[in-house]
Scaffold this active site. Structure first.
Site, PDB file in Angstrom:
ATOM      1  N   LYS A 191      88.157 -17.832 -41.640  1.00 37.16           N
ATOM      2  CA  LYS A 191      87.985 -16.811 -40.492  1.00 37.16           C
ATOM      3  C   LYS A 191      89.374 -16.656 -39.821  1.00 37.16           C
ATOM      4  O   LYS A 191      89.796 -15.584 -39.541  1.00 37.16           O
ATOM      5  CB  LYS A 191      86.866 -17.003 -39.714  1.00 37.16           C
ATOM      6  CG  LYS A 191      85.577 -16.858 -40.243  1.00 37.16           C
ATOM      7  CD  LYS A 191      84.346 -17.445 -39.577  1.00 37.16           C
ATOM      8  CE  LYS A 191      83.065 -17.315 -40.399  1.00 37.16           C
ATOM      9  NZ  LYS A 191      81.799 -17.879 -39.862  1.00 37.16           N
ATOM     10  N   ASP A 214      79.436 -11.870 -33.861  1.00 36.94           N
ATOM     11  CA  ASP A 214      78.430 -12.160 -34.783  1.00 36.94           C
ATOM     12  C   ASP A 214      77.111 -11.519 -34.724  1.00 36.94           C
ATOM     13  O   ASP A 214      76.441 -11.515 -35.595  1.00 36.94           O
ATOM     14  CB  ASP A 214      78.436 -13.629 -34.783  1.00 36.94           C
ATOM     15  CG  ASP A 214      79.023 -14.423 -35.886  1.00 36.94           C
ATOM     16  OD1 ASP A 214      79.095 -13.802 -36.973  1.00 36.94           O
ATOM     17  OD2 ASP A 214      78.798 -15.697 -35.798  1.00 36.94           O
ATOM     18  N   GLN A 248      80.336 -21.208 -34.528  1.00 39.05           N
ATOM     19  CA  GLN A 248      80.080 -21.562 -36.037  1.00 39.05           C
ATOM     20  C   GLN A 248      78.714 -22.386 -36.103  1.00 39.05           C
ATOM     21  O   GLN A 248      78.416 -23.642 -35.470  1.00 39.05           O
ATOM     22  CB  GLN A 248      81.127 -22.365 -36.511  1.00 39.05           C
ATOM     23  CG  GLN A 248      80.985 -22.673 -38.157  1.00 39.05           C
ATOM     24  CD  GLN A 248      80.871 -21.531 -39.136  1.00 39.05           C
ATOM     25  OE1 GLN A 248      81.496 -20.386 -38.774  1.00 39.05           O
ATOM     26  NE2 GLN A 248      79.959 -21.546 -40.140  1.00 39.05           N
TER      27      GLN A 248
END
Ligand code: NAD
Length: 282
Positions: free
Chosen positions: A49, A116, A93
């Site tokens: 990322k 996200d 994450q």
């Protein structure tokens, strides 16, 4: 023989378009990642990322917390990033270590920076048919379907898996695009029968070669989200070699859904930067 839905090529094209848009925007988007512990797969995803950020001109900052971090520590870190005006997107994450309350951490992310799309407010927008940020993997899949001009409206879509990050938002996005959607999961009876009805079959189960040729209707579009290790190799959920003989289109693993997930994260981060800049002017 199925068309291969090339996520790598599609994502590279989109990243290049995004790079140009960012360069011409006068904005300086920034993504913050939070990783807890040292799970090698999570570390690899976060590295990928950051690399993508560099490619498109998004600044990135990585917060690393020890494997024994408490919920309080992670939440405090997220809140500090919420307050940091230079940060446009926050990505925690997953999975988090078991002592950390994942729900509380996600709830702590400012919905405006939740690139996200896991925050309940953003999930709510998505399920109401008006998404703000929707999770990157399913959104990337919708982009890939559009890129290959695969019709979704009216199609019978079957999603295997009901996770928060893939299965549920995938079903919502397909529904928003006017598909007739079925969600299957570990308690589904006659899974093969359900799958066999699919015009668009999305598998997010996490079991190698779980989807066999017998479960796929002739001409179906097969989207393989799974990332599994099998005999030292990376494979999806779908028995690719056999299924590509019956499907009309199929994503490979690797090089299918994975790159689209990252491209979508970059797009969401830039969109957040644009919206935040707009809010500052209003
Ligand atoms: P998860 O473990 O949270 O969910 C798995 C789902 O599969 C569950 O909802 C469960 O009900 C369902 N399931 C399990 N056994 C089943 C069975 N026998 N029949 C029907 N359903 C069954 O996983 P997840 O986070 O959704 O991830 C799924 C897979 O996708 C994993 O391999 C993961 O690594 C991969 N993944 C890939 C990307 C990407 O960008 N390519 C992103 C996220 C996840």
């Amino acid at each position: 023989m199925a068309t291969i839905l090339d996520g790598k090529q599609t994502s590279e094209k989109r990243l290049e378009t995004l790079r140009e848009a960012i360069a011409g925007s006068g904005l300086h988007p920034k993504l913050a990642t939070v990783i807890v512990g040292n799970d090698p797969a999570s570390q690899m995803y976060v590295r990928m990322k950051h690399k993508a950020c560099e490619k498109v001109g998004i600044a990135s900052v990585g917060v690393e917390l020890p494997a024994d971090a408490t919920t309080r520590t992670v939440v405090d870190k997220v809140r500090a990033l919420n307050r940091d005006g230079s940060v446009d997107g926050i990505l925690v994450q997953l999975p988090l270590p078991s002592q950390v309350d994942t729900g509380r951490v996600i709830n702590a992310i400012s919905p405006e920076k939740d690139v996200d799309g896991y925050h309940p407010e953003n999930m709510g927008h998505l399920f109401l048919g008006k998404p703000r940020f929707s999770s990157c993997t399913p959104t990337g899949i919708m982009t890939l379907l559009a890129e290959y001009q695969i019709p979704v409206a009216g199609a019978r879509a079957v999603v295997a898996g009901r996770s928060i990050d893939v299965g549920r938002p995938m079903a919502a996005l397909l529904l928003n695009a006017d598909a007739t959607v079925t969600i299957c999961h570990s308690k589904t009876k006659d899974l093969a029968e359900e799958l066999k009805r699919a015009d668009i079959l999305v598998s997010a189960v996490g079991k190698p070669h779980f989807i066999t040729k017998e479960m796929v209707k002739e001409g179906a579009v097969v989207i393989d989200v799974g990332i599994n290790q099998l005999e030292g190799k990376l494979v999806g959920d779908v028995d690719f070699e056999a299924v590509k003989e019956v499907a009309s289109a199929i994503t490979p693993v690797p090089g299918g859904v994975g790159p689209m997930t990252i491209a979508t994260l970059m797009e969401n981060t830039f969109r957040s930067a644009q919206e935040r800049a707009c809010d500052r002017v209003l």
